[in-house]
Design a protein around this motif. Sequence first.
Motif, PDB file in Angstrom:
ATOM      1  N   LYS A   1      19.056 -20.958 -44.121  1.00 42.97           N
ATOM      2  CA  LYS A   1      18.374 -21.781 -43.112  1.00 42.97           C
ATOM      3  C   LYS A   1      19.387 -22.409 -42.160  1.00 42.97           C
ATOM      4  O   LYS A   1      19.155 -22.502 -40.952  1.00 42.97           O
ATOM      5  CB  LYS A   1      17.563 -22.886 -43.786  1.00 42.97           C
TER       6      LYS A   1
ATOM      7  N   ASN B   1      10.869 -23.851 -38.133  1.00 42.88           N
ATOM      8  CA  ASN B   1      10.260 -24.201 -39.425  1.00 42.88           C
ATOM      9  C   ASN B   1      10.030 -23.016 -40.357  1.00 42.88           C
ATOM     10  O   ASN B   1       9.151 -23.056 -41.210  1.00 42.88           O
ATOM     11  CB  ASN B   1       8.910 -24.914 -39.192  1.00 42.88           C
TER      12      ASN B   1
ATOM     13  N   PRO C   1       4.025 -16.877 -47.484  1.00 40.93           N
ATOM     14  CA  PRO C   1       5.157 -17.066 -46.572  1.00 40.93           C
ATOM     15  C   PRO C   1       6.272 -16.029 -46.735  1.00 40.93           C
ATOM     16  O   PRO C   1       7.287 -16.105 -46.065  1.00 40.93           O
ATOM     17  CB  PRO C   1       5.661 -18.460 -46.934  1.00 40.93           C
TER      18      PRO C   1
ATOM     19  N   SER D   1       9.666 -15.068 -44.340  1.00 42.29           N
ATOM     20  CA  SER D   1      10.971 -15.178 -44.980  1.00 42.29           C
ATOM     21  C   SER D   1      11.748 -13.868 -44.855  1.00 42.29           C
ATOM     22  O   SER D   1      12.951 -13.860 -44.542  1.00 42.29           O
ATOM     23  CB  SER D   1      10.804 -15.541 -46.454  1.00 42.29           C
TER      24      SER D   1
ATOM     25  N   LYS E   1      10.546 -20.838 -43.498  1.00 47.97           N
ATOM     26  CA  LYS E   1      11.066 -21.091 -44.840  1.00 47.97           C
ATOM     27  C   LYS E   1      11.624 -19.803 -45.406  1.00 47.97           C
ATOM     28  O   LYS E   1      11.045 -18.736 -45.241  1.00 47.97           O
ATOM     29  CB  LYS E   1       9.942 -21.609 -45.738  1.00 47.97           C
TER      30      LYS E   1
ATOM     31  N   GLU F   1      19.016 -20.201 -50.292  1.00 45.46           N
ATOM     32  CA  GLU F   1      17.942 -20.360 -49.295  1.00 45.46           C
ATOM     33  C   GLU F   1      18.303 -21.419 -48.262  1.00 45.46           C
ATOM     34  O   GLU F   1      18.094 -21.221 -47.057  1.00 45.46           O
ATOM     35  CB  GLU F   1      16.629 -20.721 -50.013  1.00 45.46           C
ATOM     36  N   SER F   2      18.890 -22.521 -48.725  1.00 45.30           N
ATOM     37  CA  SER F   2      19.252 -23.590 -47.784  1.00 45.30           C
ATOM     38  C   SER F   2      20.407 -23.150 -46.872  1.00 45.30           C
ATOM     39  O   SER F   2      20.442 -23.497 -45.689  1.00 45.30           O
ATOM     40  CB  SER F   2      19.639 -24.861 -48.545  1.00 45.30           C
TER      41      SER F   2
ATOM     42  N   LEU G   1      12.569 -17.672 -48.694  1.00 52.57           N
ATOM     43  CA  LEU G   1      12.255 -17.541 -50.115  1.00 52.57           C
ATOM     44  C   LEU G   1      12.889 -16.257 -50.632  1.00 52.57           C
ATOM     45  O   LEU G   1      12.597 -15.170 -50.126  1.00 52.57           O
ATOM     46  CB  LEU G   1      10.743 -17.494 -50.345  1.00 52.57           C
TER      47      LEU G   1
END
Length: 588
Positions: A100, A492, A557, A561, A494, A96-97, A496
């Motif tokens: 991003k 911003n 969310p 995503s 996120k 996930e990171s 998931l």
Amino acid sequence: MNATQEQLKLKLEQALVDAFGADFAGVDPILVPASNPQFGDYQANAALSLSRKLGKQPTVIASMIVEKLDVSEICEPPEIAGRGFINLKLRTAYLESQLKTIQADSRLGVPAAKIPKREIVDFSSPNIAKEMHVGHLRSTIIGDSIARILEFQGHDVLRLNHVGDWGTQFGMLIAYLREVYPEALTTANALDIGDLVSFYREAKQRFDADLAFQETARQEVVRLQAGAEDTLHAWKLLCEQSRREFQIIYDLLDVQVIERGESFYNSLLPKVVEDLEKSGLLVENQGAKCVFLEGFTNREGESLPLIVQKSDGGYNYATTDLASLRYRIQQDEGKRIIYVTDAGQANHFTQFFQVASRAGWIPNDVELVHVPFGLVLGEDGKKFKTRSGDTVRLRDLLDEAIARAHADLKIRLKEEEREETEEFMNKVAQVVGISAVKYADLSQNRTSNYMFSYDKMLDLKGNTAPYMLYAYARIQGISRKGGINFKELQKNAKVLLQHETELTLAKYLLQLGEVISIVEQDLLPNRLCEYLYELSKKFNQFYDRNQGVRVLEAEEPLRTSRLVLCDLTARTLRLGLSLLGIQVLERM
């Protein structure tokens, strides 16, 4: 090797040192992608190979490595299987990171080359007074894609079109036109390219059958080389006529290339012969000046010569190649010089590379690469030709692909009961038709022959350009349907990853940099094609209503995503296809 794999490799190397001492610094942990996803994402296999050296069981060695291994930020706790295989599964939070990170990067996480180089790509190379035919297709498409990938990686790329614009054939053609159509030698556009090709054939027949005409043609070559004004003017007109026709093809294919024909190097040829003579490599044989080659022999076992100056004082194709190579090293300052030609020329490149090397003309920091490719075959498995047996004109091949794409689109629109403008249909047909031809070629390992089939290359299913274009357009359709501006998701948003198809897609998205890095080295664009095809399949599985997930209908969310995953897939497809020279379509 991608960034994640590189990090894991470094950590495993450190664990080997911590477990067994400094003598094990630099030992390869043998880290490879897992062959079966159920065992994880990566597998380190060093334990088995170290068993004899350490005098321990592989499982014991693997346990000692794992005890010193700290990959907790990247992976779940390592597992040992079989004969000491260390299985590593990436943590969902890590994936996930990483997503991003690449979402905010215009290069999608693909690092540029650490040491950019001057790279020269020699490709396409048609002959003046001849039309581009199917034989030029592969060199043009493969060379353009290689140049695009190297440019994207930050290299300083010089795209060169080594056009055949000099030599005996021009004396032959000019001599013939003086007799049958002298206006063509004084007036621009007096002939179209088709007529010029016909006259070339007639001139060749006359040259082969008429000794007196051969001598007249040779005298025209002498006049051309001496810079006789009328002959030089005629030559320039013939070159310009062909050049305009070539440009039509390059515009259709969206190919940029700098023409630098054989004539450019003409003044440099005597110096090539002079320097080979000084080096002691040159031998006179039956009046010709040659370099005898190492490793090339005739049936009698005698060394074969590379002729650099004929007995009549003329020069060979190899002489021009040697002059161009020296120019590309000395003046263009090329550090990797790439020649994209058919595999049938492999011996020629090996030979003149050898001569240049033995003459000491290739510095240690310069690499010469011949990029060979196979033939384009018809559906009968034979060399692709027209029904009459002629070589297929490249212009006709591309026009036919566009026409077929247009016909397929009309049928599809009727089935879907859609109304579209003629402008829309023409645009889609051109993009799909040209892309289909390019992708059908690039998706093959270039060293192999491949079978040309309009039906297969235009199929919306399978490993084709339309399949990839449709996947991209499908994502844009999600954007239109949901009133989504993908660019605004970068603020911003996120990520998931909960569903299996999300995890699979995420892992594949993170492999782009590794694939491009490999193609940068081995110059095989089909590896990028395979990646994009697999990515498209994984996206379609992710978006499939039966085995995948809901996107627009999902609750937040998760909705945002999943839209991020859609956007990253579209951007990856657009970038990857652009490196193949393929445009995308917002709608199809």
